[in-house]
Design a protein around this motif. Structure first.
Motif, PDB file in Angstrom:
ATOM      1  N   CYS A 419       0.818  -1.217   0.000  1.00  0.00           N
ATOM      2  CA  CYS A 419       0.000   0.000   0.000  1.00  0.00           C
ATOM      3  C   CYS A 419       0.849   1.261   0.000  1.00  0.00           C
ATOM      4  O   CYS A 419       0.404   2.322  -0.468  1.00  0.00           O
ATOM      5  CB  CYS A 419      -0.951   0.004   1.195  1.00  0.00           C
ATOM      6  N   PHE A 420       2.078   1.172   0.474  1.00  0.00           N
ATOM      7  CA  PHE A 420       2.927   2.357   0.555  1.00  0.00           C
ATOM      8  C   PHE A 420       3.464   2.791  -0.806  1.00  0.00           C
ATOM      9  O   PHE A 420       4.025   3.884  -0.929  1.00  0.00           O
ATOM     10  CB  PHE A 420       4.076   2.104   1.529  1.00  0.00           C
ATOM     11  N   LEU A 421       3.296   1.947  -1.824  1.00  0.00           N
ATOM     12  CA  LEU A 421       3.713   2.316  -3.171  1.00  0.00           C
ATOM     13  C   LEU A 421       2.621   3.049  -3.941  1.00  0.00           C
ATOM     14  O   LEU A 421       2.883   3.574  -5.039  1.00  0.00           O
ATOM     15  CB  LEU A 421       4.122   1.064  -3.958  1.00  0.00           C
ATOM     16  N   ASP A 422       1.422   3.113  -3.397  1.00  0.00           N
ATOM     17  CA  ASP A 422       0.309   3.725  -4.126  1.00  0.00           C
ATOM     18  C   ASP A 422       0.596   5.156  -4.590  1.00  0.00           C
ATOM     19  O   ASP A 422       0.244   5.517  -5.723  1.00  0.00           O
ATOM     20  CB  ASP A 422      -0.969   3.683  -3.281  1.00  0.00           C
ATOM     21  N   PRO A 423       1.209   6.010  -3.761  1.00  0.00           N
ATOM     22  CA  PRO A 423       1.492   7.376  -4.240  1.00  0.00           C
ATOM     23  C   PRO A 423       2.381   7.405  -5.481  1.00  0.00           C
ATOM     24  O   PRO A 423       2.233   8.291  -6.330  1.00  0.00           O
ATOM     25  CB  PRO A 423       2.190   8.040  -3.043  1.00  0.00           C
ATOM     26  N   LEU A 424       3.287   6.430  -5.604  1.00  0.00           N
ATOM     27  CA  LEU A 424       4.179   6.408  -6.757  1.00  0.00           C
ATOM     28  C   LEU A 424       3.453   5.920  -8.005  1.00  0.00           C
ATOM     29  O   LEU A 424       3.733   6.394  -9.121  1.00  0.00           O
ATOM     30  CB  LEU A 424       5.403   5.537  -6.459  1.00  0.00           C
ATOM     31  N   ASP A 425       2.524   4.998  -7.843  1.00  0.00           N
ATOM     32  CA  ASP A 425       1.686   4.601  -8.973  1.00  0.00           C
ATOM     33  C   ASP A 425       0.892   5.798  -9.489  1.00  0.00           C
ATOM     34  O   ASP A 425       0.709   5.966 -10.704  1.00  0.00           O
ATOM     35  CB  ASP A 425       0.728   3.476  -8.566  1.00  0.00           C
ATOM     36  N   GLU A 426       0.429   6.639  -8.577  1.00  0.00           N
ATOM     37  CA  GLU A 426      -0.329   7.826  -8.980  1.00  0.00           C
ATOM     38  C   GLU A 426       0.555   8.811  -9.742  1.00  0.00           C
ATOM     39  O   GLU A 426       0.116   9.452 -10.699  1.00  0.00           O
ATOM     40  CB  GLU A 426      -0.935   8.491  -7.747  1.00  0.00           C
ATOM     41  N   VAL A 427       1.818   8.937  -9.329  1.00  0.00           N
ATOM     42  CA  VAL A 427       2.749   9.813 -10.041  1.00  0.00           C
ATOM     43  C   VAL A 427       2.951   9.310 -11.473  1.00  0.00           C
ATOM     44  O   VAL A 427       2.936  10.099 -12.430  1.00  0.00           O
ATOM     45  CB  VAL A 427       4.099   9.895  -9.296  1.00  0.00           C
ATOM     46  N   VAL A 428       3.147   8.017 -11.626  1.00  0.00           N
ATOM     47  CA  VAL A 428       3.338   7.457 -12.965  1.00  0.00           C
ATOM     48  C   VAL A 428       2.120   7.720 -13.832  1.00  0.00           C
ATOM     49  O   VAL A 428       2.230   8.047 -15.017  1.00  0.00           O
ATOM     50  CB  VAL A 428       3.642   5.947 -12.878  1.00  0.00           C
ATOM     51  N   ALA A 429       0.947   7.615 -13.251  1.00  0.00           N
ATOM     52  CA  ALA A 429      -0.288   7.780 -14.019  1.00  0.00           C
ATOM     53  C   ALA A 429      -0.626   9.244 -14.291  1.00  0.00           C
ATOM     54  O   ALA A 429      -1.087   9.588 -15.392  1.00  0.00           O
ATOM     55  CB  ALA A 429      -1.445   7.113 -13.280  1.00  0.00           C
ATOM     56  N   ALA A 430      -0.384  10.128 -13.316  1.00  0.00           N
ATOM     57  CA  ALA A 430      -0.914  11.497 -13.419  1.00  0.00           C
ATOM     58  C   ALA A 430       0.146  12.591 -13.435  1.00  0.00           C
ATOM     59  O   ALA A 430      -0.179  13.753 -13.691  1.00  0.00           O
ATOM     60  CB  ALA A 430      -1.882  11.751 -12.263  1.00  0.00           C
ATOM     61  N   GLY A 431       1.407  12.263 -13.164  1.00  0.00           N
ATOM     62  CA  GLY A 431       2.447  13.279 -13.152  1.00  0.00           C
ATOM     63  C   GLY A 431       3.003  13.504 -11.761  1.00  0.00           C
ATOM     64  O   GLY A 431       2.435  13.072 -10.751  1.00  0.00           O
ATOM     65  N   THR A 432       4.117  14.232 -11.701  1.00  0.00           N
ATOM     66  CA  THR A 432       4.840  14.437 -10.451  1.00  0.00           C
ATOM     67  C   THR A 432       4.175  15.488  -9.574  1.00  0.00           C
ATOM     68  O   THR A 432       3.359  16.289 -10.035  1.00  0.00           O
ATOM     69  CB  THR A 432       6.285  14.868 -10.737  1.00  0.00           C
ATOM     70  N   GLN A 433       4.572  15.492  -8.325  1.00  0.00           N
ATOM     71  CA  GLN A 433       4.131  16.554  -7.424  1.00  0.00           C
ATOM     72  C   GLN A 433       4.525  17.923  -7.979  1.00  0.00           C
ATOM     73  O   GLN A 433       3.744  18.872  -7.919  1.00  0.00           O
ATOM     74  CB  GLN A 433       4.774  16.366  -6.043  1.00  0.00           C
ATOM     75  N   ALA A 434       5.740  18.019  -8.510  1.00  0.00           N
ATOM     76  CA  ALA A 434       6.211  19.301  -9.039  1.00  0.00           C
ATOM     77  C   ALA A 434       5.345  19.787 -10.190  1.00  0.00           C
ATOM     78  O   ALA A 434       5.015  20.976 -10.275  1.00  0.00           O
ATOM     79  CB  ALA A 434       7.666  19.170  -9.492  1.00  0.00           C
ATOM     80  N   GLU A 435       4.965  18.896 -11.079  1.00  0.00           N
ATOM     81  CA  GLU A 435       4.129  19.300 -12.207  1.00  0.00           C
ATOM     82  C   GLU A 435       2.771  19.797 -11.728  1.00  0.00           C
ATOM     83  O   GLU A 435       2.226  20.772 -12.265  1.00  0.00           O
ATOM     84  CB  GLU A 435       3.977  18.133 -13.177  1.00  0.00           C
ATOM     85  N   ALA A 436       2.232  19.154 -10.704  1.00  0.00           N
ATOM     86  CA  ALA A 436       0.959  19.619 -10.148  1.00  0.00           C
ATOM     87  C   ALA A 436       1.113  21.009  -9.530  1.00  0.00           C
ATOM     88  O   ALA A 436       0.241  21.880  -9.698  1.00  0.00           O
ATOM     89  CB  ALA A 436       0.442  18.623  -9.109  1.00  0.00           C
ATOM     90  N   LEU A 437       2.217  21.236  -8.828  1.00  0.00           N
ATOM     91  CA  LEU A 437       2.455  22.546  -8.222  1.00  0.00           C
ATOM     92  C   LEU A 437       2.647  23.621  -9.280  1.00  0.00           C
ATOM     93  O   LEU A 437       2.156  24.752  -9.128  1.00  0.00           O
ATOM     94  CB  LEU A 437       3.679  22.479  -7.306  1.00  0.00           C
ATOM     95  N   ILE A 438       3.344  23.303 -10.336  1.00  0.00           N
ATOM     96  CA  ILE A 438       3.537  24.273 -11.418  1.00  0.00           C
ATOM     97  C   ILE A 438       2.188  24.654 -12.026  1.00  0.00           C
ATOM     98  O   ILE A 438       1.924  25.837 -12.308  1.00  0.00           O
ATOM     99  CB  ILE A 438       4.479  23.696 -12.491  1.00  0.00           C
ATOM    100  N   GLY A 439       1.324  23.662 -12.205  1.00  0.00           N
ATOM    101  CA  GLY A 439      -0.003  23.947 -12.737  1.00  0.00           C
ATOM    102  C   GLY A 439      -0.800  24.860 -11.828  1.00  0.00           C
ATOM    103  O   GLY A 439      -1.482  25.791 -12.302  1.00  0.00           O
TER     104      GLY A 439
END
Length: 458
Positions: A419-439
């Protein structure tokens, strides 16, 4: 860096240095996981940095540590008259200060990511109780988003004064690294030389992937800096004598001795005797080993000197008596457990380690260096061996998830560590934290980083 090692045992040969590192080997059934993370404190009312001495009307970092000493019952770590950290003699955990006041938890060695999560929850609960009434918050970013170097305080640790004087001589970003960045790191054991070399090669090759997955530092000086992980980019011009991808680790004959030879050639910062740090920046540890250090003639090297010297070497993966993963930006709490989960799944399961090794083995030194240069800017859009890093990430996360499932370490509710890998699966699917912050910066934040002090906090 939790605290300097104190062991005055004299050493006089290269073989003793090799033996000290090799003594960290342990059987697989005794493997542990250690997690460290840094966070940047700020005053909530005016979004300013927190100095060591806060003054009559404000808590400073020093008074925050004193309050945590009373609340936790941990032993103080002092540098002269100043408290600069805490240590838990029971667990081995510690709290320390990075140069710009970054508040670091160096977690205890634990058996599972579930234990890491519990440790983090206890830490943040204690922080809220103590720092909350002081009006202090903590950023969950990989770099200070707004303050200049001149505005950033310096913590009263002797070693940091020595480093700050030396850094501008060897790179353009050393002071930025010291004072304005924050990371999450994970530490892992090895069973012997062959196991160490295999894990070192896999983890070095995959550190740019960690940089991309955890990219979370797109702001500097109140604006976009052009990178997804500026923290990682900063390391590329900090001090090339002690940073980088260690290409020699992939060459035939790699082992403990080869790493020791590398470490011996990294210039020293200091020699600590008693409570005093002697500035020997640029000197050779080989001279100290021979009792011929020009700045301290006749002084004999000790195990403390060796351990402390190893802590001043900053490659993407560092070998001490364990291996440290150093490629990731600090991030929100789910990412603080995601990093150790990723490498636990790869390292502590033989089929997963074999699969990861087979994946990275064909990569050339040139390809690895190119990926290291591209990942801070391009993130998962970087390429290696003709593949997008996003596709490599899917493979690696699959290996890690399978490894964690086979480990089958479960919490009280029956959940394993996958379950601790779930955030990384989300990054692969939707983009990095940085890209979200830039948006968000370009839209609802209106070109201001001020909302980060409300939204990017622990």
């Amino acid at each position: 860096m939790a605290r300097d090692v104190s062991d005055s045992t004299p050493i006089g040969s290269r073989d003793e240095l090799v033996a000290w590192i090799e003594a960290g080997s342990r059987p697989p059934e005794d493997f542990k996981i250690g997690t460290e993370h840094e966070k940047i404190p700020f005053y909530k009312d005016n979004k300013s940095p927190v100095p060591y001495h806060g003054g009559a009307s404000r808590c400073g970092v020093g008074s925050l540590l004193r309050a945590m000493e009373r609340g936790l019952g941990w032993a103080p770590i002092n540098d002269g008259p100043n408290i600069i950290g805490l240590f838990d003699d029971k667990s081995g955990g510690a709290i320390s200060l990075e140069p710009g006041g970054q508040f670091e938890l160096s977690g205890a060695p634990v058996d599972s990511i579930h234990a890491t999560k519990s440790e983090l929850e206890e830490h943040f609960t204690a922080l809220e109780v103590i720092a909350g009434p002081c009006g202090i918050g903590f950023l969950s970013l990989g770099m200070s988003p707004r303050w200049s170097l001149a505005e950033t305080p310096m913590m009263p640790k002797q070693r940091y004064a020595i480093m700050a004087g030396y850094m501008p001589k060897v790179g353009s970003h050393g002071l930025d690294m010291m004072f304005r960045t924050a990371t999450v790191q994970a530490n892992f054991d090895f069973s012997g030389e062959a196991d160490m070399v295999k894990k070192l090669r896999v983890s070095l090759a995959l550190q740019p992937l960690a940089t991309a997955l955890f990219a979370n530092s797109p702001f500097t000086d109140g604006k976009l800096n052009g990178f997804l992980s500026m923290r990682s980019e900063i390391w590329r011009d900090t001090d090339r004598n002690r940073t980088g991808m260690l290409p020699f680790a992939f060459e035939p004959g790699m082992g403990f001795e080869r790493y020791v030879d590398y470490a011996l050639d990294v210039p020293m910062y200091f020699v600590k005797r008693g409570g005093e740090y002697h500035d020997v920046a640029g000197a050779s540890f080989r001279d100290l080993l021979a009792g011929a250090l020009p700045q301290m003639p006749g002084e004999q090297a000790t195990l403390s000197d060796w351990a402390n010297h190893l802590s001043t070497i900053f490659p993407e993966v560092r070998l001490k008596r364990y291996l440290e993963m150093r490629g990731a930006d600090a991030g929100p709490r789910p990412f603080l457990t995601a990093l150790p989960a990723l490498f636990t799944g790869l390292f502590y399961d033989s089929p997963a380690l074999d699969a990861a090794f087979d994946l990275v083995k064909p990569w050339t030194a040139e390809a690895r260096e190119t990926l290291r240069a591209d990942a801070p800017r391009l993130g998962l859009e970087a390429t290696i061996a003709g593949r997008k890093l996003r596709d490599v990430a899917s493979d690696v996360l699959g290996f890690a998830r399978a490894g964690l499932a086979r480990r089958d370490r479960r919490d009280s509710e029956g959940r394993d560590e996958t379950c601790f890998l779930d955030p990384l699966d989300e990054v692969v699917a939707a983009g990095t934290q940085a890209e979200a912050l830039i948006g968000r910066y370009k839209s609802e934040w209106g070109g201001s980083v001020a909302p980060a002090f409300e939204e990017c906090v622990y």
